[in-house]
Design an enzyme around this catalytic site. Structure first.
Site, short mmCIF file in Angstrom:
data_model
loop_
_atom_site.label_atom_id
_atom_site.label_comp_id
_atom_site.label_asym_id
_atom_site.label_seq_id
_atom_site.Cartn_x
_atom_site.Cartn_y
_atom_site.Cartn_z
N LYS A 74 -4.69 -10.68 12.25
CA LYS A 74 -5.00 -12.29 11.97
C LYS A 74 -4.73 -13.09 13.05
O LYS A 74 -5.47 -14.17 13.40
CB LYS A 74 -4.23 -12.65 10.79
CG LYS A 74 -4.68 -11.55 9.52
CD LYS A 74 -3.78 -11.65 8.39
CE LYS A 74 -4.34 -11.04 7.13
NZ LYS A 74 -3.27 -10.57 5.85
N GLU A 92 0.88 -1.11 -0.10
CA GLU A 92 0.05 -0.05 -0.14
C GLU A 92 0.90 1.35 0.01
O GLU A 92 2.13 1.31 0.45
CB GLU A 92 -0.93 0.03 1.33
CG GLU A 92 -1.71 -1.16 1.53
CD GLU A 92 -2.98 -1.23 0.98
OE1 GLU A 92 -3.40 -0.11 0.43
OE2 GLU A 92 -3.63 -2.22 0.49
#
Ligand code: HSE
Length: 405
Positions: A200, A185
Site C-alpha cells: 500500500k 487470516e
C-alpha cells in the site's frame, strides 16, 4: 445503459454488486447513466444467490461483449487477475480494482495500457479500503508538493497492537483471538510481517513521487517482535506503538519504509485504534491533512470500487490523468535515514549503553522494575545505531523500536 462485469464473487466482489443494487438510484444519478451488472465471473456457481443467474465461468464471454464498458477486478493476486486486466484494458474496457498486489506490481504498465486504449485503470480500494486517499492524491492535492505520507494501512496489525496496548495482552494470544473472530487470516504473514502495508505504501509513494516505487525495495519490518513490556514503556512516556508505513522526501530522494514506531500522544495517528486505518499527508502548501476510516471489510472496500465505477462511467472514452511513470524513484537507503531509537538493556548493560550512545541518551524507568531499563537515543542514523546497539550484544532485552517525530 452501461454494462459492468465483476471478476471474482468473494467478499469484495459480492459487496460491489450489493452496493450497486442497494444504492441504485444514487449510483445511476451520479454516473449520469444507468449501470447494470451483466456478468459475474467466478469458478463457482451461486444458485441461491439473487444474482446467481449472472454468474459465468468464461472470461472470453465478457471480453467479447462490447456492451461491457467497465470491469471490476476483485479476484486478487497477480496471476489471472493480471491476465484479465490486461485483456480488458486492451479491449478498451475500464478496470476498477481493490487488488493492491497487482497495482503495486504492475501499476505503471496497466495505467499506460489504459491510456493507450482510451480507458481507465482505477484503484481507490487498493489502499485504505473505503477511505478516499487515491482520489485526493490524484485530484484534490494536485497543487501540492507532497512531502510526506504516514499511514496506518493495515487493520489486522492495528487491531492486534491496540489490544496489546489497552488490554496488556500478549501478541500470540491476540493474534489467535483475531483469527477466531475472522479479523486475521489463518495465514497472517502478509499482515503481521508488514507485506500488505508495504504494497500500500508503494502505491502511495508512487503517486507522491510520480515515479515507480518498487515494493521489493521498501524496508519492511512487521509487529511480531513487539512485546507487552514495550507498551508499558510506551505508556510511561505518553506514547503508543503503531505499525507505520512511511514515505517522505529525504535528501532529494524518497525514504519509504514499514516498521513499528513509537509515536507521541499528540501525534494525529495516536488515536487511530482497532481495525481503523488512517493516512496522514503533509503538503508544502496545505500543511497536514488526515484521511480516516475503515481500511477493510466488504462494504467499505466495495464502496470505494463502486466510486471508481462511477468515475469510469463519467469518463467513457476519456482518460483520467494519473501521474505514475515507470521510471524508478530513487530511494534513500534506510541505513542513511535518521531518527531516535528506543531500546531496553539489563541492569549490567546500563553503563555500557551510556558510554556507547553518549550524553544525549535519555533513561526510561518503569516503577518497580529493577532488572532492566529503557533508553531513548539522540537523533542518529540507522547505521550508527545498529553499530552501537550491536556492541550491547547479550545485554539487551527484547527488540528495539524506532521513534516517529
Ligand atoms: N488484510 C488487510 C488489513 C485487508 O488487515 O488491513 C485490507 O487490505
Amino acid at each position: 445503459m452501461i454494462k459492468i462485469a465483476v471478476l471474482g464473487y468473494g467478499t469484495v466482489g459480492s459487496g460491489v454488486v450489493e452496493v450497486i443494487e442497494k444504492n441504485k438510484d444514487m449510483v445511476n444519478k451520479k454516473s449520469g447513466e444507468e449501470l447494470e451488472v451483466k456478468y459475474i465471473l467466478d469458478l463457482l456457481d451461486f444458485p441461491d444467490d439473487p444474482y446467481g443467474d449472472r454468474v459465468v465461468h468464461d472470461f472470453g464471454l465478457i471480453l467479447a461483449d462490447d456492451d461491457v464498458k467497465i470491469v471490476c477486478e476483485t479476484m486478487g493476486g497477480v496471476g489471472k487477475a493480471y491476465e484479465f486486466t490486461r485483456a480488458a484494458l486492451s479491449a478498451g474496457k475500464s478496470v476498477c480494482t481493490s487488488n493492491k498486489e497487482l497495482v503495486a506490481a504492475h501499476g505503471p504498465e496497466l495505467l499506460a495500457l489504459a491510456k493507450e486504449h482510451n480507458c481507465n485503470y482505477l484503484f481507490e480500494a487498493s489502499v485504505g479500503g473505503g477511505i478516499p486517499i487515491i482520489r485526493p492524491l490524484n485530484y484534490s492535492l494536485t497543487a501540492e508538493r507532497i512531502e510526506a505520507i504516514t499511514g496506518i494501512l493495515n487493520g489486522t496489525t492495528n487491531y492486534i497492537l491496540s489490544k496489546m496496548e489497552y488490554e496488556g495482552a500478549d501478541y500470540d494470544d491476540v493474534l489467535k483471538a483475531a483469527q477466531d473472530k475472522g479479523y486475521a487470516e489463518r495465514n497472517p504473514e502478509a499482515d503481521v510481517e508488514g507485506h500488505d502495508a508495504c504494497r500500500k505504501i508503494a502505491i502511495l509513494s508512487s503517486l507522491m513521487t510520480g515515479k515507480n516505487v518498487d515494493c521489493r525495495k521498501i524496508y519492511t519490518e512487521g509487529i511480531t517482535k513487539v512485546e507487552p513490556r514495550d507498551f508499558e514503556y510506551a505508556k510511561q512516556m505518553g506514547m503508543s506503538i503503531k505499525l507505520l508505513a512511511i514515505s517522505k522526501d529525504a535528501e532529494g530522494k524518497t525514504l519509504a519504509m514499514v516498521s513499528p514506531f513509537l509515536i507521541d500522544g499528540d501525534h494525529p495517528l495516536h488515536m487511530v485504534n482497532g481495525v481503523f486505518n488512517a493516512v496522514f499527508v503533509r503538503g508544502n502548501m496545505l500543511g497536514d491533512s488526515m484521511y480516516y476510516g475503515r481500511g477493510a471489510g466488504k462494504l467499505p472496500t466495495a464502496s470505494a470500487v463502486v466510486s471508481d465505477v462511477i468515475d469510469c462511467a463519467r469518463h467513457i472514452g476519456k482518460v483520467i490523468m494519473c501521474f505514475w511513470d515507470s521510471e524508478e524513484a530513487e530511494l534513500l537507503s534506510i541505513d542513511q535515514s535518521q531518527r531516535r531509537f528506543f531500546f531496553r538493556v539489563k541492569t549490567e548493560g546500563e553503563d555500557k549503553a551510556r558510554t556507547l550512545f553518549g550524553e544525549g541518551i535519555q533513561e526510561v524507568r518503569l516503577p518497580g522494575v529493577t532488572k532492566e531499563c529503557g533508553f531513548i537515543t539522540p537523533v542518529m542514523t540507522e547505521a550508527a545505531f545498529a553499530d552501537s546497539y550491536g556492541k550491547l550484544d547479550g545485554m539487551t532485552v527484547g527488540g528495539r523500536l524506532r521513534l516517529e517525530a
